[in-house]
Design a protein around this motif. Structure first.
Motif, short mmCIF file in Angstrom:
data_model
loop_
_atom_site.label_atom_id
_atom_site.label_comp_id
_atom_site.label_asym_id
_atom_site.label_seq_id
_atom_site.Cartn_x
_atom_site.Cartn_y
_atom_site.Cartn_z
N UNK A 494 0.68 -1.27 -0.07
CA UNK A 494 0.10 -0.23 0.01
C UNK A 494 0.79 1.14 -0.08
N UNK A 495 1.92 1.27 0.27
CA UNK A 495 2.69 2.50 0.83
C UNK A 495 4.03 2.47 -0.44
N UNK A 496 4.18 3.68 -1.19
CA UNK A 496 5.47 3.80 -1.96
C UNK A 496 6.67 3.58 -1.08
N UNK A 497 7.43 2.76 -1.63
CA UNK A 497 8.69 2.51 -1.06
C UNK A 497 9.68 3.56 -0.87
N UNK A 498 10.52 3.77 -0.24
CA UNK A 498 11.38 4.97 -0.23
C UNK A 498 12.42 4.76 -1.23
N UNK A 499 12.94 5.87 -1.75
CA UNK A 499 14.37 5.96 -2.58
C UNK A 499 15.19 5.02 -2.10
N UNK A 500 15.91 4.07 -2.90
CA UNK A 500 17.07 3.41 -2.51
C UNK A 500 18.27 3.62 -3.16
N UNK A 501 19.40 3.91 -2.35
CA UNK A 501 20.76 4.48 -3.14
C UNK A 501 21.24 3.21 -3.66
N UNK A 502 21.17 2.70 -4.73
CA UNK A 502 21.51 1.42 -5.55
C UNK A 502 23.03 1.64 -5.74
N UNK A 503 23.86 2.49 -5.48
CA UNK A 503 25.36 2.40 -5.66
C UNK A 503 25.95 1.35 -4.64
N UNK A 504 26.94 0.58 -5.16
CA UNK A 504 27.57 -0.34 -4.47
C UNK A 504 29.13 0.05 -4.04
N UNK A 505 29.31 0.45 -2.91
CA UNK A 505 30.57 0.80 -2.46
C UNK A 505 31.40 -0.19 -1.93
N UNK A 506 32.75 -0.31 -2.45
CA UNK A 506 33.56 -1.43 -2.00
C UNK A 506 33.85 -1.43 -0.36
N UNK A 507 33.98 -0.09 0.16
CA UNK A 507 34.06 0.09 1.66
C UNK A 507 33.06 -0.78 2.50
N UNK A 508 31.94 -0.23 1.98
CA UNK A 508 30.85 -0.84 2.88
C UNK A 508 30.47 -2.14 2.67
N UNK A 509 30.57 -2.60 1.53
CA UNK A 509 30.61 -3.96 1.09
C UNK A 509 31.51 -4.89 1.73
N UNK A 510 32.98 -4.34 2.04
CA UNK A 510 33.65 -5.25 3.00
C UNK A 510 33.17 -5.20 4.47
N UNK A 511 32.65 -4.23 5.00
CA UNK A 511 32.15 -4.02 6.27
C UNK A 511 30.92 -5.14 6.20
N UNK A 512 30.11 -5.37 5.21
CA UNK A 512 29.10 -6.29 5.24
C UNK A 512 29.57 -7.86 5.12
N UNK A 513 30.64 -7.83 4.42
CA UNK A 513 31.32 -9.36 4.37
C UNK A 513 31.68 -9.68 5.68
N UNK A 514 32.52 -8.71 6.36
CA UNK A 514 32.81 -9.23 7.64
C UNK A 514 31.55 -9.64 8.59
N UNK A 515 30.70 -8.78 8.54
CA UNK A 515 29.45 -9.17 9.68
C UNK A 515 29.04 -10.28 9.13
N UNK A 516 28.78 -10.60 7.92
CA UNK A 516 27.97 -11.88 7.36
C UNK A 516 28.85 -13.09 7.82
N UNK A 517 30.10 -13.06 7.60
CA UNK A 517 31.07 -14.05 7.99
C UNK A 517 30.95 -14.40 9.43
#
Length: 788
Positions: A494-517
């Motif tokens: 029912x609600x329009x989704x908020x804008x998603x910043x869909x750029x992919x940053x190497x640094x933040x993906x590195x952090x996410x990899x650590x968290x997921x592992x």
């Protein structure tokens, strides 16, 4: 149709017509592509224009999910009268701080240094030579709230430039020179040999202890706003670990220690025995100090647990849609700024997982899974990388004219009753603090966008709510779970989704990899490891130039042309080290070594130590900075010290360890004076002081005993370890580490029998490349791990 003058070949910028930002990939720049402002991206075209026309540059820095960036854009950059002033007197430049952090950090330092505070949007006026003359953050369009209006400021700055250009140029050059001296002074401690010791960690602990909010958690006293600060939690959990590690088996040995043993033991713990004259006094003193330090360790853990529970119960946690918002505007973790950032999800995931591993409390495991649910569902690219953020603002309904902050997330009581029905809504509304007239403090709703709305916050524990309604805990959990699912379904439909910043940053993906592992190792969910490996694959295939060993900063509709900064390298290396020690896939270790060597080549200061944020010779950057502040993210230097120490112990490279030590020495003065701003660096310093425990399991993955060893080790919170699976097939590890090679050769009678069980699995625990006796059963392994 209305127009405003543009100096680009005298072409007018037409309201609603696309400007040159429409050619950019950054979501933030694209959001301003139809402003009447004659925007330029950061680059030579804008600078040349400023020089040729002798105009000041107005630099506006922000990011696409920044609420106040949207406010200033709507009030000023979409205002044709203001745009006319900007276009007539300035060359206007837009920068996405997430894709060009070098520009952001340089001018943010100026804004903070000159005004005492900073933030986004950042607004800075530069000379044509890029020297800053005045800066601030958000400005209202007209004089209000006791703040100078943006239109007033534009006119004053333009007038000053017309009348006193030389003075403004001198102001700019003087400012950069002062900043250069300021940044260089931080490294003076290197030549003064400021001592690095555990007293720095003790000072930092006492800082947090005295500022701890014992009612709501967090470490800013009872002030507001409240930010989740995983770097602080990261330090406290490691401080907890190192204190207990220092006290290993002390209680059992006191009674049989001689005075000399007690004295030596006490000296190792930093205890002063000058007032002790006999054995009983020595022993009592030692017991007293040990008891006190155990209390400090437990308090460190207690503060982290309490803070994480308050954050998880608060409105900063999206109880329906999963994940966490950026921060709360109040002191109760209740009313958030609603944007969701990938780096917050990654670091909070690490914190919740760490506490789960220590306590085995399922509450923290459930929140960790909640974070992964959000990231996988809403921030994952189909090819494996992770997007940067979701916006705070969205339309309240289809066809709405203006976006409102939090519209996607907040609720009116009538909506909840209609969706859930009377009985479930009564239970849900009580548990989550829902009120008929809304639960948002008007003082936290400056623009009136949350009137009559409710931000869900757990007002009661599950036990309290179950008791109130006279139902079992399991019944309550089922009702709340089903209610959240129904509300989530309604939200998405029912609600329009908020804008998603869909750029992919190497640094933040590195952090996410650590968290997921780390989540995979703690919770045994193979999907988490798959997600981490998918992100690593994405980065290597789409954001890495292997022939040059160059990492790229961002990806959106193709890789960006900006090369990676030091945090891109350091965060990704950290993720790869975790991936290697979790999957035992040597390709991750190989890539980590390649990236570390390239990071050293591009950013390391061979003369003084420490890493610059940009490589030497970077165009249009007046200052190369060495970041030392651990804030919303850890500094690249903090992460790099830890990476270097761990990598040195894995591949036996003394140069890595030397660079880690040199970096710590460079920042020693700052560590002594203001450790509270360098929490992650202090944690890395403790790793350097206390050393690394090298744990090696000898055997092959398919062996059941090997798997039992692996799981037993992962069940323990040992942040000072490297964890290796050693077998004849480990070509890279055997090449790089002579100790591993020697142990493998001795344990495997015939290394030509690949795949055969030609050895008895065992565990070696080593330190400084010296190992104890092999351990061959789980009980002995547990005894050893408990005192590490």
């Amino acid at each position: 149709m209305t127009t405003s003058l543009s100096s680009d070949n005298n072409r007018p910028v037409v309201q609603g017509e696309l400007n040159r930002l429409s050619k950019e990939k950054s979501p933030y720049l694209l959001q301003h592509a139809n402003n009447p402002v004659d925007w330029y991206p950061w680059g030579e075209e804008a600078f040349e224009k400023a020089r040729n026309e002798n105009k000041l540059i107005f630099l506006s820095v922000g990011y696409s999910t920044c609420h106040w960036c949207h406010v200033m854009a709507h009030e000023s950059f979409e205002n044709e009268a203001i745009a006319k002033i900007m276009n007539e007197h300035f060359v206007n430049v837009k920068v996405d701080r997430e894709t060009q952090p070098d520009v952001d950090r340089m001018y943010m330092l100026f804004v903070q240094y000159s005004s005492g505070s900073g933030g986004w949007p950042m607004s800075v006026f530069l000379t044509p030579e890029l020297y800053p003359v005045f800066g601030g953050t958000y400005f209202p369009p007209d004089d209000r709230y006791g703040r100078t209006g943006f239109s007033t400021l534009l006119k004053r700055i333009a007038e000053l430039w017309k009348e006193q250009p030389d003075n403004l140029r001198k102001t700019g050059t003087d400012a950069i020179e002062q900043l250069r001296k300021y940044t260089e002074s931080k490294g003076e401690s290197f030549t003064k040999s400021t001592e690095l010791n555990m007293k720095i960690a003790q000072k930092l602990y006492h800082h947090f202890d005295t500022r701890f909010d014992n009612e709501q958690g967090g470490f800013d006293g009872k002030s507001e706003p409240k930010f989740p600060t995983p770097v602080q939690l990261h330090f406290l959990l490691r401080y907890y670990y190192y204190i207990l590690a220092d006290l290993d088996r002390a209680d059992e040995r006191f009674a049989i220690m001689s005075i000399n043993e007690i004295r030596n033991r006490g000296a190792a713990l930093g205890i002063d025995f000058k007032d002790c004259t006999n054995e009983a006094q020595f022993l009592n003193k030692l017991k007293e100090v040990v008891t006190s330090r155990k209390q400090v360790a437990e308090n460190s853990l207690k503060m982290v647990k309490f803070t994480l529970k308050k954050i998880a119960m608060g409105g900063i946690h999206d109880h329906v849609g999963n994940g966490f918002h950026r921060y709360s505007t109040d002191k109760y973790w209740h009313i958030p700024h609603f944007e969701k950032m990938l780096y917050d999800q990654a670091q909070l995931l690490m914190s919740f997982v760490d506490v789960y591993v220590i306590t085995k409390d399922q509450y923290f495991a459930e929140v960790a899974r909640d974070i992964v649910t959000y990231v996988e569902r809403d921030l994952r690219d189909p090819d494996g990388g992770f997007y940067s953020a979701e916006d705070a603002d969205s339309y309240s309904h289809e066809g709405a004219e203006h976006k409102l902050e939090g519209a996607f997330c907040v609720w009116e009581m009538s909506e909840i009753k209609e969706i859930l029905g009377d009985k479930n809504s009564e239970i849900f509304c009580r548990h989550y603090g829902v009120k008929s007239d809304g639960n948002v403090d008007p003082s936290k709703d400056i623009q009136g966008e949350l009137k009559h709305k409710n931000v869900l916050i757990e007002r009661y524990t599950l036990e309290e709510t179950a008791e109130h309604f006279n139902i079992t805990l399991d019944q309550l959990k089922e009702i709340l779970s089903e209610s959240r699912k129904e509300l989530l379904k309604y939200r998405f439909e029912k609600r329009p989704k908020p804008h998603r910043d869909d750029k992919i940053l190497a640094a933040w993906n590195g952090l996410m990899i650590t968290g997921l592992v780390r989540a995979y190792e703690a919770l045994r969910d193979k999907k988490f490891l798959d997600l981490a490996e998918g992100a690593a694959k994405f980065l290597k295939e789409k954001m890495y130039i292997p022939e040059k060993n160059i990492l790229l900063r961002s990806f959106r509709e193709g890789a960006g042309d900006v090369e990676g900064f030091v945090d891109d390298y350091s965060y990704l290396i950290e993720g790869l080290l975790h991936l290697y020690q979790s999957s035992f896939n040597e390709s991750y270790l190989s890539w980590a070594i390649e990236l570390q060597d390239k990071q050293n080549q591009l950013f390391y200061d061979e003369q003084s130590g420490g890493y610059y944020n940009v490589k030497e010779g970077t165009r249009d950057i007046l200052l190369r900075l060495k970041d030392d502040h651990d804030g919303a993210e850890p500094s690249a230097n903090s992460v790099s010290v830890s990476n270097l120490i761990l990598l040195s112990n894995i591949v036996n490279n003394p140069d890595y360890n030397a660079k880690a030590e040199q970096t710590l020495k460079y920042f020693a003065g700052a560590l002594n004076m203001m450790p509270h701003s360098m929490s992650a660096m202090v944690a890395s310093m403790m790793l350097h002081i206390k050393g690394v425990k090298q744990i090696m399991v000898i055997g092959r993955e398919q062996n059941q005993i090997v798997q039992q060893f692996v799981e037993t080790i992962r069940d323990q919170f040992i942040p000072s370890k490297t964890f290796l699976l050693a077998k004849p097939e480990n070509e890279l590890l055997l090449e790089k580490n002579e100790l591993v090679k020697a142990i493998v050769q001795s344990e495997f009678a015939d290394t030509s029998k690949k795949g055969e069980e030609d050895n008895v699995p065992s565990v070696h625990i080593c330190e400084n490349f010296t190992c104890g006796m092999p351990i061959s059963n789980i009980e002995d392994l547990l005894d050893k791990l408990k005192i590490m």
